[in-house]
Write an enzyme that holds these catalytic residues in place. Structure first.
Site, PDB file in Angstrom:
ATOM      1  N   SER A   1      44.555  29.309  44.924  1.00  9.82           N
ATOM      2  CA  SER A   1      44.846  28.296  45.943  1.00  9.82           C
ATOM      3  C   SER A   1      43.552  27.818  46.585  1.00  9.82           C
ATOM      4  O   SER A   1      42.456  28.293  46.257  1.00  9.82           O
ATOM      5  CB  SER A   1      45.777  28.901  47.004  1.00  9.82           C
ATOM      6  OG  SER A   1      45.136  30.001  47.640  1.00  9.82           O
ATOM      7  N   TYR A   2      43.683  26.893  47.530  1.00  9.23           N
ATOM      8  CA  TYR A   2      42.523  26.328  48.228  1.00  9.23           C
ATOM      9  C   TYR A   2      41.721  27.455  48.883  1.00  9.23           C
ATOM     10  O   TYR A   2      42.253  28.211  49.703  1.00  9.23           O
ATOM     11  CB  TYR A   2      43.007  25.348  49.295  1.00  9.23           C
ATOM     12  CG  TYR A   2      41.903  24.639  50.033  1.00  9.23           C
ATOM     13  CD1 TYR A   2      41.143  23.656  49.406  1.00  9.23           C
ATOM     14  CD2 TYR A   2      41.608  24.949  51.360  1.00  9.23           C
ATOM     15  CE1 TYR A   2      40.139  22.998  50.086  1.00  9.23           C
ATOM     16  CE2 TYR A   2      40.606  24.300  52.051  1.00  9.23           C
ATOM     17  CZ  TYR A   2      39.874  23.318  51.403  1.00  9.23           C
ATOM     18  OH  TYR A   2      38.865  22.671  52.071  1.00  9.23           O
ATOM     19  N   PRO A   3      40.439  27.597  48.513  1.00  6.83           N
ATOM     20  CA  PRO A   3      39.673  28.773  48.968  1.00  6.83           C
ATOM     21  C   PRO A   3      39.082  28.684  50.367  1.00  6.83           C
ATOM     22  O   PRO A   3      38.785  29.714  50.966  1.00  6.83           O
ATOM     23  CB  PRO A   3      38.552  28.864  47.926  1.00  6.83           C
ATOM     24  CG  PRO A   3      38.337  27.437  47.496  1.00  6.83           C
ATOM     25  CD  PRO A   3      39.691  26.794  47.548  1.00  6.83           C
ATOM     26  N   ARG A   4      38.898  27.499  50.892  1.00  4.74           N
ATOM     27  CA  ARG A   4      38.234  27.373  52.194  1.00  4.74           C
ATOM     28  C   ARG A   4      39.262  27.512  53.310  1.00  4.74           C
ATOM     29  O   ARG A   4      39.700  26.539  53.923  1.00  4.74           O
ATOM     30  CB  ARG A   4      37.500  26.037  52.261  1.00  4.74           C
ATOM     31  CG  ARG A   4      36.593  25.912  53.476  1.00  4.74           C
ATOM     32  CD  ARG A   4      35.722  24.681  53.397  1.00  4.74           C
ATOM     33  NE  ARG A   4      34.625  24.856  52.469  1.00  4.74           N
ATOM     34  CZ  ARG A   4      33.745  23.904  52.166  1.00  4.74           C
ATOM     35  NH1 ARG A   4      33.839  22.722  52.716  1.00  4.74           N
ATOM     36  NH2 ARG A   4      32.780  24.147  51.304  1.00  4.74           N
TER      37      ARG A   4
END
Length: 377
Positions: free
Chosen positions: A3-6
Site C-alpha cells: 500500500s501507499y508507504p508514506r
C-alpha cells in the site's frame, strides 16, 4: 505489491479485506507456512497502535505476488509482509525473574528473563529478537558464598549521534514537519551543506554558524515553538478545523515581524555566515591525503570536476571523476593501494563507492559489466 508507504498510521481497517490478503500470501511459498497458521486459527484481527492517518492506513502487502526484485527491494518487501503477518499472531509470553542478593547491609539486584512462547516473534524471523538472560534456579532464603569483591571502572558514554532515521523520529516527536516532508527537510539540510556524514550525522561549521547567528540576531526564525504552531495550523486546515484566511493572516503578521528584525541585522548576519561558508566548502572539497602529504581536493576545469593536490605545482597528482555526479569524502583509504575512497552520487542511480585511482586493482574488471560493477554503498 504494498500500500501507499508514506504514512504514519498504525491502523489496519477490516474494510481492507485483511483475511483475503492473508489467503493470497498463503499462495506464496515464502510466506505460506506463516499465513496458514493464521488461517487455521482464524486470526484475522490485527493488533494495532494508537497513531491514525485519515488519508492512509498502515503499510500492508496487497497479496499480489511480486515479480523480479533487486536484493534491497526483496528485503524491504519481506519485512513489510512479515511485519504485517506478525500483527495477527499471538502475543509473546516472557517470564521475568528478579533476585535480591543481600551482602552485609547492602542489597544487590539481578534480573533475568526467558521467552516461554514466541508468538509474533516467530513471524518476524530475523528482523526482531528478544534478549534473554538466564539466572540460576535460586530459592528464597538460599545462602550463597561470595567469591570476592570486584571493582569495575567505567566511564559515562556520550549519547549516540543522530542518524537519518533517528532525526526523522525526533522531528516527529517535536511536531515538526509532516510525514511527507520530514525526509525532504533532512535532504535539504544535507544539500545546503548544514549536515554531513553517511551513517552518523555531524553538523558542519556552516550549519553551526547558521544556528548560532540566527539565535543571536533573529531567534524567532529558528523557533521550534513557532514552527510547530504553523505546522499544527496547516494540519487543522487540511482537517477542516481552521479557517485558511485567518491562518494565513496570522502567519503573515508573524513573518512580517520576523523579516523586519532580520533585515535590521542583515549585514552582520551575512558577514558571520560568509566565513563559515568558505570553511565548509573547503572541508567538503577535501577528499583525503595525497601521497606527497598534501590534501587531495576537488578542482574544476573546462572538462568538469577532477581531483588534484593542493600542493600544485610542486605536486601534479590528479585523478579523474565520473561526470555529472556529486562526490563525497568517506574519510577512508583503499585497502589495495592506500588512495582515498569516495562516494559517487548520480541522479536516478544508486550511489556507489570507489577508489580514486583508476589503476587500482579494485577497478581491474570495471570495463566488463558482466564480471564486475562498482561496489554499492
Amino acid at each position: 505489491m504494498i500500500s501507499y508507504p508514506r504514512t504514519s498510521s498504525q491502523k489496519l481497517s477490516v474494510e481492507l479485506g485483511l483475511d483475503e490478503v492473508i489467503r493470497k500470501l498463503a499462495e506464496n511459498p515464502s510466506y505460506s507456512v506463516l499465513a496458514r497458521k493464521l488461517i487455521e486459527s482464524k486470526k484475522f484481527a490485527p493488533s494495532q497502535g494508537k497513531k491514525d492517518d485519515p488519508a492512509h492506513p498502515a503499510i500492508f502487502p496487497t497479496g499480489e505476488k511480486p515479480g523480479a526484485l533487486r536484493t534491497v527491494e526483496s528485503k524491504l518487501y519481506d519485512l513489510v509482509v512479515k511485519r504485517f503477518l506478525a500483527c495477527f499472531a499471538d502475543s509473546l509470553v516472557k517470564e521475568s525473574l528478579s533476585v535480591i542478593l543481600r551482602l552485609g547491609k547492602e542489597n544487590y539486584l539481578a534480573n533475568g528473563s526467558t521467552v516461554l512462547k514466541k508468538g509474533w516473534l516467530e513471524f518476524f524471523g530475523g528482523y526482531a529478537s528478544i534478549k534473554e538472560t538466564l539466572l540460576p534456579d535460586y530459592k528464597d532464603g538460599q545462602v550463597l558464598r561470595v567469591k570476592g569483591p570486584e571493582l569495575i571502572e567505567k566511564e559515562t558514554q556520550p549519547p549516540k549521534r543522530f542518524t537519518a532515521a533517528s532525526t526523522v523520529r525526533e522531528l516527529e516527536k517535536k511536531g515538526l514537519g509532516t510525514k511527507a516532508t520530514r525526509s525532504q527537510i533532512l535532504e535539504t539540510l544535507f544539500n545546503r551543506g548544514y549536515l554531513t556524514g553517511s551513517k552518523s550525522i555531524q553538523v558542519t561549521e556552516l550549519g553551526l554558524s547558521v544556528y548560532r547567528t540566527l539565535h543571536s540576531y533573529c531567534d524567532e526564525i529558528a523557533s521550534v515553538k513557532l514552527t510547530r504552531e504553523i505546522e499544527a495550523e496547516v494540519e487543522q486546515i487540511s482537517e477542516g478545523k481552521a479557517d485558511p484566511d485567518k491562518v494565513v493572516e496570522h502567519g503573515r503578521k508573524d513573518l512580517d515581524k520576523i523579516l523586519r528584525k532580520f533585515k535590521e541585522s542583515e549585514e552582520k548576519i551575512g558577514k558571520n555566515l560568509l566565513s563559515a561558508l568558505k570553511e565548509t566548502r573547503r572541508e567538503q572539497n577535501k577528499l583525503g591525503e595525497c601521497k606527497c602529504g598534501g590534501d587531495l581536493i576537488l578542482r574544476k576545469s573546462r572538462f568538469g570536476l577532477f581531483v588534484g593536490c593542493n600542493n600544485y605545482p610542486d605536486c601534479k597528482q590528479t585523478y579523474p571523476l565520473p561526470k555529472n555526479a556529486l562526490i563525497q569524502s568517506l574519510d577512508q583509504v583503499c585497502e589495495k593501494c592506500g588512495t582515498p575512497i569516495v562516494k559517487v552520487i548520480r541522479k536516478g542511480r544508486r550511489p556507489f563507492v570507489m577508489c580514486l585511482d583508476p589503476q587500482c586493482l579494485t577497478k581491474a574488471n570495471w570495463g566488463n559489466k558482466k564480471e564486475a560493477r562498482p561496489p554499492k554503498e
